[in-house]
Design an enzyme around this catalytic site. Structure first.
Site, short mmCIF file in Angstrom:
data_model
loop_
_atom_site.label_atom_id
_atom_site.label_comp_id
_atom_site.label_asym_id
_atom_site.label_seq_id
_atom_site.Cartn_x
_atom_site.Cartn_y
_atom_site.Cartn_z
N HIS A 194 0.86 -1.19 0.00
CA HIS A 194 0.00 0.00 0.00
C HIS A 194 0.90 1.24 0.00
O HIS A 194 1.81 1.33 0.80
CB HIS A 194 -0.88 -0.03 1.26
CG HIS A 194 -1.98 0.95 1.24
ND1 HIS A 194 -3.31 0.58 1.29
CD2 HIS A 194 -1.99 2.31 1.18
CE1 HIS A 194 -4.07 1.66 1.27
NE2 HIS A 194 -3.29 2.72 1.20
N GLN B 56 7.34 6.82 5.68
CA GLN B 56 7.56 6.83 7.12
C GLN B 56 8.21 8.14 7.53
O GLN B 56 8.76 8.87 6.69
CB GLN B 56 8.47 5.68 7.53
CG GLN B 56 7.90 4.30 7.27
CD GLN B 56 8.81 3.21 7.81
OE1 GLN B 56 9.15 3.18 8.98
NE2 GLN B 56 9.22 2.31 6.93
N HIS C 47 2.86 4.15 0.88
CA HIS C 47 3.06 4.81 2.17
C HIS C 47 4.53 5.16 2.35
O HIS C 47 5.40 4.63 1.67
CB HIS C 47 2.61 3.89 3.32
CG HIS C 47 3.55 2.74 3.57
ND1 HIS C 47 3.66 1.66 2.72
CD2 HIS C 47 4.44 2.51 4.56
CE1 HIS C 47 4.55 0.81 3.18
NE2 HIS C 47 5.05 1.31 4.30
#
Lengths: 365, 365
Positions: free
Chosen positions: B189, B193, B191
């Site tokens: 998915h 950090q 994404h």
């Protein structure tokens, strides 16, 4: 002290394309074929450019992009040439290890001055890249060398460092082995490499700074206190030969990171006595066997030999040692260098070094 | 100057296990389910240890080893929870991006003091690890965000940095995206950090030193001269929006390394105007599309957002920019960090930046 009798034999040769070759043996070296080279001479014009924010050099070697890549099993440039076979890098004969200049070097001793490039700080890529073939056999591992051959490898690394220093152009010598298809190794014949730099690169500069600071503050080399401390703690020592030992350092960045250290602090492999080299070699072999035994697979790893600067003032405070970075952090799970490691220079490790050391120590090798 | 009207909406929530969640939207945020969490609370007790030779901290988070790994396609913790489905990290509702504290953090704001360990310099792993979900859709790429959503992401990165600085415990914030199974990405998915450190990590410290030295010597921030120089040279610019541009830097370490820069030198994303953020976002989208178009495959890469220190004196000399490290150096050929990169801290690159820039510039995206 009288000079010990030679513990190894070395013979120098020149390849047809002008590159240097040295064959090393526990017994006298004997060559039984022509000295081959696997292709046309390569015009290496390596350059360096300055990275103004990281304050480090970057090496550019445009001729490297098409270097030999995963050749079919019938062609191995690191094996001795076979009669009627495709030319390789090495002759037939009696020898244990071989060292030659990389055909696709990132650095060369006679790199020409590059053309200026607008917006870039450029200079010649002066240095040297060598290939170290650990064995005539294409199978096997570094850890499969006999204790005598492993000691010879220590002698060879020391000899190359001494020779490279003698060129007057080299300030730092890094010997390493990168093992495993998982980490991009293109030739499976057991071998390592040597990079020799005409300056002190960032990692060695940092280590030297830290070691110098420790010596100034404590009056003793860092390595002496570290070895005494690890022996006293007893938590992370894997193997101890007296003159050399292996540990998972208390600040390991890789899960099963293993260091091989001499017990007597020295800066260069050539500073070790013959007995110390043999103990260092046995400890290295033990460390490599433990890593392969850990998950029952050949552990992919990077092994680097850290030595002090050469070609200038001696730096007895620099701690000679070997660092091994095993890339598996668990069975089937690779460690990748991601955001924090590459973007911040700070490692995240999933396991405490004391736990990793216990797992490695409990193995029978 | 009057405060501009808000360009985005943000709503804060607390997860059942106490972790914070913020939903961000171009339109007002609306939640249409419970706020889920995918499992039992995780007891994070991260610690740091000092590496005395590299002079840097190493993070240890033993609870991370068993974190979620390549889940089956029917379970995606980053997707909105489905009615009757396994709990995920996110609710159903109206929002574009989401940020929550990592369930398996390497650093936490309230990390407890660790027990002493013989031979190790230990301290609490104080900091913060956040997950930034780029989209509600599990398919697609960062580059597939609309220009408005990409600008929202810039706002989100800026907002997180401001919030983390406001904790009073954070000195440096690194946002990044690591993409590709080739480099160990465990969740597909889209994404990224955020790692927030209570100190200035090695890479940021080095950049700050270099930028400070340049400012002291030249009286201008490095970024101003660099942007002017790249525009004048015209050799390495990929895309120029006026307020932002992308280049292959003349000192690229990775073959197709791409930097996204604001034209006006600032240290933090929050220093950019709304218009500058939009131009920066368009330039980032363009850069990512070029990398995927280059070999016709999704380029594995690491993207890092470099911002100046927070929580202390301002550092206007620090050059805010994004660095993208594409891991393919040719079709099917990964760049691995081997001996010279890891053992010496010095990169070898197979292609000159001007050549790589020309290839990327000639693509139609």
């Amino acid at each position: 002290m009288t000079q010990p009798s030679p513990t190894f034999h070395a013979e120098d040769f020149e390849k047809p394309d002008g590159r240097e070759l040295t064959l090393y043996g526990l017994e006298p070296v004997r060559v039984e074929s022509e000295i081959p080279t696997p292709g046309d001479p390569v015009q290496a014009r390596p350059v360096m450019r300055w990275h103004p924010l990281r304050s480090e050099w970057v090496m550019y070697a445009a001729h490297r992009l098409n270097r030999t890549f995963l050749p079919p099993p019938d062609y191995n440039p690191l094996a001795p040439i076979q009669e009627g076979g495709h030319p390789t890098e090495l002759p037939r004969g009696v020898y244990d290890l071989a060292v030659f200049e990389n055909r696709f070097p990132s650095l060369t001793l006679d790199a020409p001055e590059p053309e200026p490039v607008q917006g870039a700080v450029v200079r010649a890529g002066v240095g040297r890249c060598e290939v170290v073939v650990f064995s005539q056999s294409p199978e096997g591992r570094l850890a499969d060398l006999t204790p005598g051959q492993m000691t010879l490898l220590i002698e060879v690394w020391a000899d190359r460092t001494t020779r490279l220093a003698a060129t007057g152009k080299i300030r730092s010598v890094l010997a390493f082995e990168n093992r495993g298809v998982e980490v991009g190794v293109t030739l499976h014949h057991p071998h390592g490499q040597i990079y020799a730099y005409d300056h002190i690169p960032p990692v060695q500069a940092r280590l030297l700074d830290s070691a110098r600071g420790y010596m100034e503050k404590n009056g003793r080399p860092w390595l002496a206190d570290f070895v005494a401390g690890e022996r006293a703690a007893g938590l992370r020592v894997l193997h101890d030969e007296g003159a050399a030992l292996s540990v998972v350092p208390p600040f390991a960045r890789y899960t099963y990171e293993t260091w091989v250290l001499p017990a007597r602090p020295v800066a260069l492999l050539s500073d070790l006595s013959a007995e110390e080299k043999a103990a260092f070699a046995r400890t290295l072999k033990d460390a490599l066997l433990r890593l392969d035994a850990l998950f029952g697979v050949r552990m992919p790893y990077l092994l680097t030999v850290h030595q002090g600067p050469v070609g200038g003032d001696p730096h007895p405070e620099f701690p000679l040692h070997i660092e091994i970075y095993p890339y598996l952090r668990a069975p089937g799970r690779m460690k990748y260098l991601a955001g924090t490691e590459q973007g911040a220079g700070e490692f995240a490790n999933d396991k405490l070094p004391e736990v990793a050391a216990q797992e490695l120590r409990n193995l029978t090798v």
